[in-house]
Design a protein around this motif. Structure first.
Motif, short mmCIF file in Angstrom:
data_model
loop_
_atom_site.label_atom_id
_atom_site.label_comp_id
_atom_site.label_asym_id
_atom_site.label_seq_id
_atom_site.Cartn_x
_atom_site.Cartn_y
_atom_site.Cartn_z
N ALA A 108 41.40 27.63 22.43
CA ALA A 108 42.31 26.53 22.81
C ALA A 108 43.62 27.07 23.35
CB ALA A 108 42.55 25.64 21.59
N VAL A 109 44.23 28.00 22.63
CA VAL A 109 45.54 28.52 23.03
C VAL A 109 45.42 29.37 24.29
CG1 VAL A 109 47.48 29.97 22.34
CG2 VAL A 109 46.42 28.43 20.67
N GLY A 110 44.45 30.27 24.30
CA GLY A 110 44.31 31.19 25.43
C GLY A 110 44.02 30.49 26.74
N SER A 111 43.15 29.49 26.72
CA SER A 111 42.79 28.83 27.97
C SER A 111 43.96 28.04 28.54
CB SER A 111 41.58 27.91 27.75
OG SER A 111 41.86 26.93 26.76
N ILE A 112 44.77 27.41 27.69
CA ILE A 112 45.93 26.66 28.18
C ILE A 112 46.97 27.60 28.77
CG2 ILE A 112 47.88 25.23 27.45
CD1 ILE A 112 45.99 23.87 25.47
N LEU A 113 47.14 28.78 28.14
CA LEU A 113 48.12 29.74 28.64
C LEU A 113 47.69 30.36 29.97
CD1 LEU A 113 49.16 31.59 25.35
CD2 LEU A 113 50.46 29.87 26.61
N VAL A 114 46.39 30.58 30.12
CA VAL A 114 45.90 31.31 31.30
C VAL A 114 45.60 30.38 32.47
CG1 VAL A 114 43.98 32.74 32.15
CG2 VAL A 114 45.04 33.25 29.95
N VAL A 141 40.81 35.46 37.42
CA VAL A 141 41.05 35.01 36.05
C VAL A 141 39.75 34.93 35.28
CG1 VAL A 141 41.85 33.06 34.66
CG2 VAL A 141 43.15 33.76 36.65
N THR A 142 38.70 34.39 35.89
CA THR A 142 37.40 34.28 35.22
C THR A 142 36.81 35.65 34.93
OG1 THR A 142 37.06 32.20 36.43
CG2 THR A 142 35.16 33.15 35.31
N ALA A 143 36.97 36.60 35.85
CA ALA A 143 36.46 37.96 35.62
C ALA A 143 37.17 38.61 34.44
CB ALA A 143 36.66 38.80 36.88
N VAL A 144 38.48 38.41 34.34
CA VAL A 144 39.24 39.00 33.23
C VAL A 144 38.83 38.39 31.89
CG1 VAL A 144 41.54 39.16 32.20
CG2 VAL A 144 41.22 39.71 34.61
N THR A 145 38.62 37.06 31.84
CA THR A 145 38.26 36.44 30.57
C THR A 145 36.87 36.87 30.11
OG1 THR A 145 37.48 34.46 31.76
CG2 THR A 145 39.73 34.43 30.92
N PHE A 146 35.92 37.00 31.05
CA PHE A 146 34.60 37.52 30.68
C PHE A 146 34.71 38.95 30.16
CE2 PHE A 146 31.34 34.65 32.83
CZ PHE A 146 30.59 34.50 31.69
N GLY A 147 35.52 39.77 30.84
CA GLY A 147 35.70 41.16 30.39
C GLY A 147 36.32 41.23 29.01
N ALA A 148 37.28 40.34 28.73
CA ALA A 148 37.90 40.30 27.40
C ALA A 148 36.87 39.96 26.34
CB ALA A 148 39.04 39.28 27.38
N GLY A 206 36.87 29.97 26.40
CA GLY A 206 37.88 29.94 27.45
C GLY A 206 37.32 30.25 28.82
N THR A 207 36.38 31.18 28.88
CA THR A 207 35.74 31.51 30.15
C THR A 207 34.98 30.32 30.70
OG1 THR A 207 35.55 33.88 29.71
CG2 THR A 207 33.97 32.94 31.25
N GLN A 208 34.25 29.62 29.83
CA GLN A 208 33.49 28.47 30.32
C GLN A 208 34.43 27.37 30.82
OE1 GLN A 208 30.21 28.57 30.78
NE2 GLN A 208 30.44 26.61 31.83
N ILE A 209 35.60 27.24 30.20
CA ILE A 209 36.60 26.30 30.69
C ILE A 209 37.02 26.69 32.11
CG2 ILE A 209 38.97 25.47 30.36
CD1 ILE A 209 38.51 25.73 27.34
N MET A 210 37.25 28.00 32.32
CA MET A 210 37.63 28.49 33.64
C MET A 210 36.52 28.26 34.67
SD MET A 210 40.71 29.68 33.23
CE MET A 210 40.98 28.47 31.93
N VAL A 211 35.27 28.49 34.27
CA VAL A 211 34.14 28.29 35.18
C VAL A 211 34.05 26.82 35.59
CG1 VAL A 211 31.62 28.35 35.39
CG2 VAL A 211 32.83 30.28 34.36
N PRO A 261 25.52 40.28 27.31
CA PRO A 261 25.60 39.16 28.27
C PRO A 261 27.02 38.85 28.73
CG PRO A 261 24.98 38.38 26.07
CD PRO A 261 24.88 39.86 26.05
N ALA A 262 28.03 39.16 27.90
CA ALA A 262 29.41 38.97 28.35
C ALA A 262 29.73 39.91 29.51
CB ALA A 262 30.38 39.20 27.20
N ALA A 263 29.27 41.14 29.41
CA ALA A 263 29.47 42.10 30.50
C ALA A 263 28.71 41.67 31.75
CB ALA A 263 29.03 43.50 30.06
N ALA A 264 27.49 41.15 31.56
CA ALA A 264 26.69 40.67 32.70
C ALA A 264 27.39 39.50 33.38
CB ALA A 264 25.30 40.26 32.24
N GLY A 265 28.00 38.61 32.58
CA GLY A 265 28.73 37.48 33.15
C GLY A 265 29.91 37.95 33.98
N ALA A 266 30.62 38.97 33.52
CA ALA A 266 31.75 39.51 34.28
C ALA A 266 31.29 40.04 35.63
CB ALA A 266 32.44 40.62 33.48
#
Length: 414
Positions: A270-276, A288-295, A325-330, A385-390
């Protein structure tokens, strides 16, 4: 928020369901039941994307919220694991219609420079629902058992539906497309928002449905790439939300601490997605989406090495931001990329096909625990799968098209 509660409550109750002697569930069976709601969501998301163009986004949202609320009543009263699974499957039909419709309405009523931020603010309700599910499980399950958690899930029927009925506006694009221009003009004036122009038809060509436009050469490539990216994102979201408490419990943490990890995961989301999200509005959604998947990949990998409790909670919070947060960005990326006349259909397609990952996630986690692998592999299996998503994000389109009608729509729709 209630959409998130009704989904994540299953992960909060899994330890209690496995211990519930009358049903005798194994981890594998619990994982399969966890996927039932997501099968329903796949169908619901695909149907909702088309239904909004036939009956309107307002009506789809009202029906969807009412439907999943009634299904929670049925889950609370389920006499057996088989009926419980059936009611979760049926509830998924309603849950699947909520998110693509809410995203499409939020995008339509947002200024272009705030679209990602507004989407993140709206979607932040999802992890807040997860926090609520975990917090209430800590307080209520030891006293009342798991059924109370599903009774609470029926609350939208009396809290949210009346508010939607009273205040939720219909899509202006839908009203204009249906020839209800006077009604649309009054609504636009009341809400102080521009009235979209009708898309003229080209003589000699038949009207094209949003599905046909989405499957055209212009849109099919990005639509497939977004769907695959959503597959990895939703696998992580639902796999971890279903199994994180049980994984941490198997790592030696007591149930109360395991549920607190679920709280922290959703707080981070919740906090991270609103800030980013504002960064995505300024710099574009792709980096932004690439960074969140990598995180997500890095934090889940680091969870495999036990360390101080505060560090584990911090890593789980980052993992929550990097998955939910990544899915929110997607979702925001999809809403910003596709033109208004196919936006709801594109979101329904992306989330619908992506639900295959959501279906795989809980079942995948159940097999992991049943296989009795080392604790480290419970985390490695989700970091991969997180790395594959990135990597998939790098194939997505760079720019975001303006919210103007596509050539296909201009050629085919009235």
């Amino acid at each position: 928020m209630f959409d998130g509660y009704d989904l994540i409550v299953y992960g909060a109750t899994v330890p209690a369901l496995i211990k519930y002697a009358p049903w005798g569930l194994t981890p594998t069976e619990a994982g399969v039941i966890g996927s039932y709601a997501l099968v329903g969501m796949l169908i619901g998301a695909l149907v909702a994307g088309v239904a909004t163009d036939a009956v309107g986004r307002r009506r789809v949202l009202l029906i969807s919220v009412s439907w999943f609320s009634l299904s929670m009543v049925a889950c609370a009263m389920a006499p057996s694991a088989e009926f419980f699974g059936l009611f979760r499957l049926l509830g998924g039909l309603g849950l699947g219609g909520v998110m693509p419709t809410a995203i499409a309405l939020t995008a339509e009523y947002s200024a272009g420079h705030r679209r990602s931020l507004n989407n993140a603010l709206m979607f932040a309700g999802y992890p807040v629902g997860g926090i609520l599910a975990a917090a209430l499980a800590l307080a209520l399950m030891p006293v009342f058992g798991f059924r109370i958690m599903y009774w609470i899930g029926a609350a939208p029927l009396v809290i949210v539906v009346p508010l939607l009925w009273r205040y939720l506006p219909e899509s202006l694009s839908y009203l204009v497309a249906k020839g209800r221009r006077e009604e649309a003009a009054l609504l636009a004036a009341r809400l102080d928002t521009p009235l979209p122009e009708a898309v003229p038809a080209v003589r000699g060509q038949g009207a094209k449905s949003p599905v046909t436009v989405l499957l055209s050469r212009r849109h099919i490539g990005p639509a497939v790439l977004f769907a695959i990216t959503s597959f990895f994102g939703l696998l992580l979201v639902y796999g971890l939300n279903t199994w994180l408490p049980q994984i941490m419990k198997s790592a030696g943490y007591p149930l109360s601490s395991s549920l607190l990890f679920l709280v922290m995961m959703n707080v981070g989301a919740a906090v991270g997605s609103i800030l980013v999200a504002p960064v995505g509005d300024r710099l574009g959604m792709k980096p932004v989406t690439a960074v969140t998947f990598g995180a997500a990949a890095l934090s889940i990998y680091l969870l495999s090495s036990p360390t101080a409790s505060w560090a584990m909670y911090a890593l789980v919070a980052v993992a929550g931001f990097g998955t939910i947060g990544t899915q929110i960005m997607v979702n925001a990326y999809v809403a910003m990329h596709f033109p208004p006349e196919v936006r709801a259909t594109a979101l329904g397609w992306t989330l619908g096909v992506g639900r295959l990952g959501a279906i795989v996630g809980p079942t995948f986690g159940g097999f992991l625990l049943a296989a009795d692998l080392t604790m480290e592999w419970n985390f490695y299996a989700f970091a991969i799968p997180a790395a594959a998503g990135a990597l998939m994000v790098f194939l997505l389109p760079k720019g975001v098209r303006a919210a103007s009608p596509s050539p296909d729509a201009v050629a085919g729709r009235a």
